[in-house]
Structures are given as C-alpha cells and as structure tokens.
Scaffold this motif. Structure first.
Motif, PDB file in Angstrom:
ATOM      1  N   ALA A   3       0.818  -1.212   0.000  1.00 24.61           N
ATOM      2  CA  ALA A   3       0.000   0.000   0.000  1.00 24.61           C
ATOM      3  C   ALA A   3       0.856   1.269   0.000  1.00 24.61           C
ATOM      4  O   ALA A   3       0.453   2.297  -0.533  1.00 24.61           O
ATOM      5  CB  ALA A   3      -0.943   0.002   1.199  1.00 24.61           C
ATOM      6  N   SER A   4       2.049   1.190   0.587  1.00 23.97           N
ATOM      7  CA  SER A   4       2.898   2.381   0.662  1.00 23.97           C
ATOM      8  C   SER A   4       3.732   2.597  -0.596  1.00 23.97           C
ATOM      9  O   SER A   4       4.299   3.674  -0.790  1.00 23.97           O
ATOM     10  CB  SER A   4       3.820   2.289   1.874  1.00 23.97           C
ATOM     11  N   ALA A   5       3.833   1.599  -1.460  1.00 18.11           N
ATOM     12  CA  ALA A   5       4.699   1.686  -2.643  1.00 18.11           C
ATOM     13  C   ALA A   5       4.379   2.870  -3.555  1.00 18.11           C
ATOM     14  O   ALA A   5       5.303   3.600  -3.939  1.00 18.11           O
ATOM     15  CB  ALA A   5       4.671   0.376  -3.419  1.00 18.11           C
TER      16      ALA A   5
END
Length: 44
Positions: A3-5
């Motif tokens: 999700a943070s990519a």
C-alpha cells in the motif's frame, strides 16, 4: 508495504528524478546499466 509503494515511488520521483535534467537522467541510466552488468556477471 504494498500500500505504501505508490506514495514512496512518487516521493522518490519528486526528490530525485524530477530534479535531474534529461542529460543527467540519461547518464544515471547508463551508470545504473553498468552497475547491473557487474552485479549480473560472474565473480572474477
């Protein structure tokens, strides 16, 4: 992590890629290619 990519990629782009001229970005790509070739080659 997945999700943070996207946010991470956007942040790195703003900090690094967007601050390089086309010529410097081309040279960075060439340097990265040389590094990868050394990594991928058998040990000497």
């Amino acid at each position: 992590m997945e999700a943070s990519a996207p946010g991470h990629v956007a942040h790195v782009r703003r900090l690094v890629v967007d601050n390089l001229s086309a010529e410097r970005l081309r040279r960075l790509g060439q340097d990265a290619d040389r590094i990868l070739q050394r990594i991928d080659s058998p040990a000497r």
